[in-house]
Design a protein around this motif. Structure first.
Motif, PDB file in Angstrom:
ATOM      1  N   MET A   1       1.435  -7.539  39.563  1.00  0.00           N
ATOM      2  CA  MET A   1       2.497  -8.468  39.255  1.00  0.00           C
ATOM      3  C   MET A   1       3.184  -8.113  37.927  1.00  0.00           C
ATOM      4  O   MET A   1       4.380  -8.285  37.795  1.00  0.00           O
ATOM      5  N   LYS A   2       2.412  -7.613  36.971  1.00  0.00           N
ATOM      6  CA  LYS A   2       3.013  -7.236  35.692  1.00  0.00           C
ATOM      7  C   LYS A   2       4.058  -6.140  35.883  1.00  0.00           C
ATOM      8  O   LYS A   2       5.138  -6.186  35.288  1.00  0.00           O
ATOM      9  N   GLU A   3       3.730  -5.165  36.714  1.00  0.00           N
ATOM     10  CA  GLU A   3       4.671  -4.067  36.979  1.00  0.00           C
ATOM     11  C   GLU A   3       5.947  -4.594  37.625  1.00  0.00           C
ATOM     12  O   GLU A   3       7.060  -4.161  37.290  1.00  0.00           O
ATOM     13  N   ILE A   4       5.790  -5.529  38.528  1.00  0.00           N
ATOM     14  CA  ILE A   4       6.956  -6.116  39.197  1.00  0.00           C
ATOM     15  C   ILE A   4       7.846  -6.828  38.181  1.00  0.00           C
ATOM     16  O   ILE A   4       9.072  -6.682  38.205  1.00  0.00           O
ATOM     17  N   ILE A   5       7.245  -7.588  37.283  1.00  0.00           N
ATOM     18  CA  ILE A   5       8.036  -8.297  36.272  1.00  0.00           C
ATOM     19  C   ILE A   5       8.731  -7.305  35.343  1.00  0.00           C
ATOM     20  O   ILE A   5       9.896  -7.508  34.967  1.00  0.00           O
ATOM     21  N   HIS A   6       8.060  -6.210  34.970  1.00  0.00           N
ATOM     22  CA  HIS A   6       8.707  -5.188  34.133  1.00  0.00           C
ATOM     23  C   HIS A   6       9.947  -4.633  34.847  1.00  0.00           C
ATOM     24  O   HIS A   6      11.016  -4.494  34.238  1.00  0.00           O
ATOM     25  N   LYS A   7       9.805  -4.358  36.127  1.00  0.00           N
ATOM     26  CA  LYS A   7      10.939  -3.825  36.907  1.00  0.00           C
ATOM     27  C   LYS A   7      12.030  -4.877  37.072  1.00  0.00           C
ATOM     28  O   LYS A   7      13.225  -4.562  36.968  1.00  0.00           O
ATOM     29  N   PHE A   8      11.631  -6.110  37.326  1.00  0.00           N
ATOM     30  CA  PHE A   8      12.620  -7.179  37.487  1.00  0.00           C
ATOM     31  C   PHE A   8      13.341  -7.442  36.162  1.00  0.00           C
ATOM     32  O   PHE A   8      14.537  -7.729  36.143  1.00  0.00           O
ATOM     33  N   ASP A   9      12.628  -7.305  35.059  1.00  0.00           N
ATOM     34  CA  ASP A   9      13.233  -7.457  33.737  1.00  0.00           C
ATOM     35  C   ASP A   9      14.364  -6.429  33.575  1.00  0.00           C
ATOM     36  O   ASP A   9      15.482  -6.783  33.174  1.00  0.00           O
ATOM     37  N   SER A  10      14.094  -5.189  33.889  1.00  0.00           N
ATOM     38  CA  SER A  10      15.124  -4.142  33.801  1.00  0.00           C
ATOM     39  C   SER A  10      16.280  -4.432  34.752  1.00  0.00           C
ATOM     40  O   SER A  10      17.451  -4.221  34.405  1.00  0.00           O
ATOM     41  N   TYR A  11      15.945  -4.920  35.922  1.00  0.00           N
ATOM     42  CA  TYR A  11      16.950  -5.272  36.932  1.00  0.00           C
ATOM     43  C   TYR A  11      17.891  -6.353  36.393  1.00  0.00           C
ATOM     44  O   TYR A  11      19.115  -6.260  36.547  1.00  0.00           O
ATOM     45  N   LEU A  12      17.327  -7.365  35.739  1.00  0.00           N
ATOM     46  CA  LEU A  12      18.149  -8.437  35.184  1.00  0.00           C
ATOM     47  C   LEU A  12      18.993  -7.939  34.009  1.00  0.00           C
ATOM     48  O   LEU A  12      20.146  -8.351  33.852  1.00  0.00           O
ATOM     49  N   VAL A  13      18.439  -7.051  33.192  1.00  0.00           N
ATOM     50  CA  VAL A  13      19.197  -6.479  32.068  1.00  0.00           C
ATOM     51  C   VAL A  13      20.450  -5.789  32.602  1.00  0.00           C
ATOM     52  O   VAL A  13      21.556  -5.977  32.072  1.00  0.00           O
ATOM     53  N   GLU A  14      20.293  -4.992  33.668  1.00  0.00           N
ATOM     54  CA  GLU A  14      21.426  -4.273  34.262  1.00  0.00           C
ATOM     55  C   GLU A  14      22.509  -5.224  34.757  1.00  0.00           C
ATOM     56  O   GLU A  14      23.676  -4.844  34.853  1.00  0.00           O
ATOM     57  N   ARG A  15      22.144  -6.443  35.061  1.00  0.00           N
ATOM     58  CA  ARG A  15      23.088  -7.441  35.582  1.00  0.00           C
ATOM     59  C   ARG A  15      23.488  -8.481  34.538  1.00  0.00           C
ATOM     60  O   ARG A  15      24.108  -9.481  34.849  1.00  0.00           O
ATOM     61  N   SER A  16      23.085  -8.229  33.302  1.00  0.00           N
ATOM     62  CA  SER A  16      23.397  -9.135  32.180  1.00  0.00           C
ATOM     63  C   SER A  16      22.919 -10.559  32.440  1.00  0.00           C
ATOM     64  O   SER A  16      23.597 -11.526  32.110  1.00  0.00           O
ATOM     65  N   LEU A  17      21.739 -10.674  33.037  1.00  0.00           N
ATOM     66  CA  LEU A  17      21.136 -11.990  33.298  1.00  0.00           C
ATOM     67  C   LEU A  17      19.904 -12.166  32.424  1.00  0.00           C
ATOM     68  O   LEU A  17      19.238 -11.194  32.068  1.00  0.00           O
ATOM     69  N   ARG A  18      19.612 -13.434  32.105  1.00  0.00           N
ATOM     70  CA  ARG A  18      18.401 -13.770  31.345  1.00  0.00           C
ATOM     71  C   ARG A  18      17.643 -14.836  32.119  1.00  0.00           C
ATOM     72  O   ARG A  18      18.242 -15.676  32.796  1.00  0.00           O
ATOM     73  N   PHE A  19      16.300 -14.817  31.952  1.00  0.00           N
ATOM     74  CA  PHE A  19      15.471 -15.790  32.649  1.00  0.00           C
ATOM     75  C   PHE A  19      14.306 -16.176  31.758  1.00  0.00           C
ATOM     76  O   PHE A  19      13.517 -15.331  31.343  1.00  0.00           O
TER      77      PHE A  19
END
Length: 179
Positions: A1-19
């Protein structure tokens, strides 16, 4: 799950989103280092997931099929617990993860323990997570009143006592509920 969140974090950065969210359940225990078990989802307690984050989570899932994420891998399933948690739970949050776009926190130990014990008593599925939290007899006693209030069935308090006694036995000690 940690790896998924790291990847999703990068994914959100590319889309200028924050969570920024409060999570509970198995994902929280994984981030706390208490378990390494598989979990199918991330249970967001707070806030209600913004539409753009829901959409991003679905797009991420669709674009990363090798991760085998469930359709609602990021969800608000437990959000109703915010109405039941003891007052002040927001002040007892602890940090779990801080990325470039994602910040995750979870409940303080006693509050998180209450949610896991409730899940144990309600569904009888969370014994491994409760064992990972390794509650003391004093912590179990502290949770009793709150757990009793979660169900109006006349047999519920006895069921809670039996469930906590069984958990304590799994943890290697005898437990006699205070009430």
């Amino acid at each position: 799950m940690k790896e998924i969140i790291h990847k999703f974090d990068s994914y959100l950065v590319e889309r200028s989103l924050r969570f920024d969210a409060v999570i509970i359940g198995g994902a929280a225990l994984i981030f706390m280092g208490l378990t390494s078990r598989f979990t199918k989802d991330i249970d967001c307690l707070d806030p209600v997931l913004p539409e753009e984050i829901k959409q991003a989570a679905q797009d991420f899932r669709n674009e990363n099929s090798t991760l085998h994420l469930w359709e609602n891998w990021l969800n608000n399933g437990p959000i109703s617990l915010t109405e039941d948690l003891p007052d002040g739970w927001e002040e007892r949050l602890i940090p779990l993860y801080s990325g470039k776009a994602i910040v995750l926190r979870t409940l303080g130990r006693q509050d998180l323990l209450m949610t896991k014990l409730f899940a144990l008593c309600d569904r009888e599925l969370d014994i491994a997570d409760c064992i990972a939290l390794s509650p003391t007899a004093e912590e179990l006693d502290h949770c009793l009143g709150w757990l009793f209030e979660r169900d109006g069935n006349q047999y519920w308090p006895d069921h809670v006592r039996k469930s906590l006694k069984k958990l304590a036995k799994e943890l290697g000690y005898d437990y006699q509920p205070a009430c």
